[in-house]
Design a protein around this motif. Structure first.
Motif, PDB file in Angstrom:
ATOM      1  N   LYS A   1     -45.222  21.683 -36.558  1.00 13.64           N
ATOM      2  CA  LYS A   1     -46.649  21.886 -36.783  1.00 13.64           C
ATOM      3  C   LYS A   1     -46.996  23.314 -36.416  1.00 13.64           C
ATOM      4  N   ALA A   2     -47.976  23.872 -37.121  1.00 14.53           N
ATOM      5  CA  ALA A   2     -48.470  25.214 -36.828  1.00 14.53           C
ATOM      6  C   ALA A   2     -49.978  25.216 -36.976  1.00 14.53           C
ATOM      7  N   ASP A   3     -50.607  26.202 -36.343  1.00 13.79           N
ATOM      8  CA  ASP A   3     -52.067  26.268 -36.394  1.00 13.79           C
ATOM      9  C   ASP A   3     -52.588  26.681 -37.761  1.00 13.79           C
ATOM     10  N   ASN A   4     -51.788  27.450 -38.495  1.00 13.36           N
ATOM     11  CA  ASN A   4     -52.254  27.962 -39.783  1.00 13.36           C
ATOM     12  C   ASN A   4     -51.056  28.256 -40.684  1.00 13.36           C
ATOM     13  N   GLU A   5     -51.357  28.615 -41.920  1.00  9.10           N
ATOM     14  CA  GLU A   5     -50.315  28.861 -42.915  1.00  9.10           C
ATOM     15  C   GLU A   5     -49.418  30.036 -42.524  1.00  9.10           C
ATOM     16  N   THR A   6     -50.032  31.081 -41.971  1.00  5.30           N
ATOM     17  CA  THR A   6     -49.250  32.260 -41.576  1.00  5.30           C
ATOM     18  C   THR A   6     -48.207  31.904 -40.527  1.00  5.30           C
ATOM     19  N   ASP A   7     -48.622  31.130 -39.515  1.00  4.11           N
ATOM     20  CA  ASP A   7     -47.689  30.733 -38.466  1.00  4.11           C
ATOM     21  C   ASP A   7     -46.630  29.770 -38.995  1.00  4.11           C
ATOM     22  N   ALA A   8     -47.005  28.925 -39.940  1.00  3.54           N
ATOM     23  CA  ALA A   8     -46.018  28.024 -40.546  1.00  3.54           C
ATOM     24  C   ALA A   8     -44.923  28.826 -41.247  1.00  3.54           C
ATOM     25  N   MET A   9     -45.333  29.877 -41.968  1.00  2.00           N
ATOM     26  CA  MET A   9     -44.343  30.703 -42.652  1.00  2.00           C
ATOM     27  C   MET A   9     -43.504  31.508 -41.667  1.00  2.00           C
ATOM     28  N   ARG A  10     -44.066  31.849 -40.511  1.00  2.00           N
ATOM     29  CA  ARG A  10     -43.280  32.500 -39.463  1.00  2.00           C
ATOM     30  C   ARG A  10     -42.193  31.558 -38.953  1.00  2.00           C
ATOM     31  N   MET A  11     -42.548  30.290 -38.807  1.00  2.00           N
ATOM     32  CA  MET A  11     -41.557  29.301 -38.374  1.00  2.00           C
ATOM     33  C   MET A  11     -40.436  29.180 -39.397  1.00  2.00           C
TER      34      MET A  11
ATOM     35  N   LYS B   1     -31.288  22.541 -32.340  1.00  2.00           N
ATOM     36  CA  LYS B   1     -30.619  23.510 -31.466  1.00  2.00           C
ATOM     37  C   LYS B   1     -31.360  24.833 -31.347  1.00  2.00           C
ATOM     38  N   PHE B   2     -32.293  25.095 -32.286  1.00  2.00           N
ATOM     39  CA  PHE B   2     -33.077  26.328 -32.150  1.00  2.00           C
ATOM     40  C   PHE B   2     -34.580  26.059 -32.148  1.00  2.00           C
ATOM     41  N   ALA B   3     -34.980  24.794 -32.146  1.00  2.00           N
ATOM     42  CA  ALA B   3     -36.397  24.442 -32.235  1.00  2.00           C
ATOM     43  C   ALA B   3     -37.209  25.031 -31.085  1.00  2.00           C
ATOM     44  N   ARG B   4     -36.651  24.987 -29.874  1.00  2.00           N
ATOM     45  CA  ARG B   4     -37.390  25.482 -28.712  1.00  2.00           C
ATOM     46  C   ARG B   4     -37.727  26.967 -28.859  1.00  2.00           C
ATOM     47  N   LYS B   5     -36.801  27.749 -29.396  1.00  2.00           N
ATOM     48  CA  LYS B   5     -37.065  29.181 -29.544  1.00  2.00           C
ATOM     49  C   LYS B   5     -38.197  29.424 -30.537  1.00  2.00           C
ATOM     50  N   ILE B   6     -38.261  28.623 -31.586  1.00  2.00           N
ATOM     51  CA  ILE B   6     -39.364  28.750 -32.553  1.00  2.00           C
ATOM     52  C   ILE B   6     -40.694  28.505 -31.845  1.00  2.00           C
ATOM     53  N   GLU B   7     -40.742  27.475 -31.008  1.00  2.00           N
ATOM     54  CA  GLU B   7     -41.973  27.161 -30.282  1.00  2.00           C
ATOM     55  C   GLU B   7     -42.398  28.311 -29.364  1.00  2.00           C
ATOM     56  N   ILE B   8     -41.412  28.920 -28.716  1.00  2.71           N
ATOM     57  CA  ILE B   8     -41.713  30.004 -27.778  1.00  2.71           C
ATOM     58  C   ILE B   8     -42.330  31.202 -28.492  1.00  2.71           C
ATOM     59  N   HIS B   9     -41.820  31.518 -29.679  1.00  4.61           N
ATOM     60  CA  HIS B   9     -42.225  32.751 -30.351  1.00  4.61           C
ATOM     61  C   HIS B   9     -43.352  32.577 -31.366  1.00  4.61           C
ATOM     62  N   VAL B  10     -43.747  31.329 -31.630  1.00  3.42           N
ATOM     63  CA  VAL B  10     -44.899  31.102 -32.512  1.00  3.42           C
ATOM     64  C   VAL B  10     -45.914  30.282 -31.724  1.00  3.42           C
ATOM     65  N   PRO B  11     -46.872  30.942 -31.075  1.00  5.20           N
ATOM     66  CA  PRO B  11     -47.846  30.237 -30.238  1.00  5.20           C
ATOM     67  C   PRO B  11     -48.561  29.131 -31.018  1.00  5.20           C
ATOM     68  N   GLY B  12     -48.725  28.003 -30.352  1.00  2.66           N
ATOM     69  CA  GLY B  12     -49.415  26.883 -30.978  1.00  2.66           C
ATOM     70  C   GLY B  12     -48.534  26.025 -31.861  1.00  2.66           C
TER      71      GLY B  12
END
Length: 329
Positions: free
Chosen positions: A290-300, A266-277
């Motif tokens: 999935k994320a491009d790097n560790e920093t973006d993974a922790m942002r998710m 229910k909130f997955a799409r918003k995560i995709e929008i705000h964390v590029p890649g």
């Protein structure tokens, strides 16, 4: 498109299917109905799946393309550009917006992809010998744990279907085409060996408590089995695991909910929008990312936590970004 078109057993079929136990179970159904069917393994990657589809040789030879346990949302235009009649049988909650039976796109969350394929084709040919096997797959894939003994057997079946363990895609199809659900002595010995490895992995994990009764781990091996042990501990409302996705050179994430109010999709799409890649989707209580790097993974992870807390306490409200149609699942 008349959906009955896809029930002609004399067709030459290409089955694009998710590469997991549900996907291979789906192909078993397709292969039983269409003995000459070919498959392409799909992985839910932002670029890799489109590349996989575009490089399938001799697509013009097929009378139909059938996607099982998978929705080609991002590249449906590429699929339709082939001019080949296409059907989708999928159940991922994050694909619900694409449900369009009049155009042979069926998204039904009530059963796994293999069960949808079984139900769709059961009137074409007697495939009843596969029903119990498919029901085990449904139990595991949708994480139905009301009967723990049944679930345990189902997840052990999943352990056998992994390249790095016992059976790859083709070997699994060959082994289970008779629909059996019992384990051989060799398989039991193998599963016992894996259980010992899981025990060692679990005992050396670092557990980080998260708000709302969650827990975060970093586990690259036996993550599914570790998640079951975490759930069985009954200590947590949810679990997030970070791991190295070596196949795509990404950082992978697993989201598992143990509180029935949680719906990651229910909130997955918003995560995709705000964390590029990033990429996030799946089911309500079982979601991948999935994320491009560790920093973006922790942002998710950080973005997800407040929404999970709100779902648990009943204050969650979907906003416009959460409801926007995803580019892919």
């Amino acid at each position: 498109m008349d959906i009955q078109y896809f029930k002609n057993p004399n067709m030459n079929v290409l089955n694009c299917t998710h590469y997991d136990l549900d996907g291979v179970g789906s192909h078993l159904i397709i292969k039983t109905i269409f003995p000459n069917a070919k498959y392409a393994k799909m992985y839910y990657g932002k670029d890799n799946d489109l590349l996989t589809f575009n490089t399938i040789p001799n697509k013009e030879q097929y009378n139909a393309i059938i996607f099982t346990d998978y929705t080609p949302a991002k590249f449906m235009d590429n699929v339709r550009a082939t001019g080949i009649p296409t059907m989708v049988l999928d159940h991922h909650a994050s694909a619900s917006d694409f449900n369009d039976p009049s155009n042979a796109i069926i998204i039904d969350k009530s059963a796994c992809g293999a069960r949808l394929a079984y139900d769709f084709y059961r009137d074409v040919k007697d495939i009843s010998h596969l029903e119990e096997l498919i029901n085990y797959i449904d139990t595991f894939d949708r994480w139905v744990r009301t009967d723990k003994a049944r679930f345990e057997h189902a997840y052990k079946m999943n352990m056998l279907f992994k390249d790095k363990y016992k059976l790859n895609f083709d070997a699994w199809i060959e082994a289970y085409k008779d629909g059996h659900t019992e384990f051989t002595d060799d398989e039991i010995a193998f599963l016992n060996q894996i259980d010992n490895e899981v025990e060692q992995t679990y005992n050396t994990l670092q557990f980080t408590d998260l708000p709302g009764g969650g827990v975060l781990t970093r586990c690259d091996k036996h993550s599914t089995e570790v998640g079951i042990r975490i759930q069985d501990s009954e200590k947590y409302n949810y679990w997030i695991n970070i791991y190295n996705n070596k196949r795509e050179n990404k950082i992978g994430l697993m989201f598992r909910g143990y509180n029935p109010n949680i719906s990651f999709d229910k909130f997955a799409r918003k995560i995709e929008i705000h964390v590029p890649g990033s990429n996030m989707g799946g089911h309500g209580l079982s979601c991948g990312g999935k994320a491009d790097n560790e920093t973006d993974a922790m942002r998710m992870v950080a973005m997800s936590i407040p929404y999970i807390q709100q779902q648990i306490d009943g204050t969650f409200v979907q906003d416009e970004e959460m409801l926007s149609k995803p580019d892919e699942i």
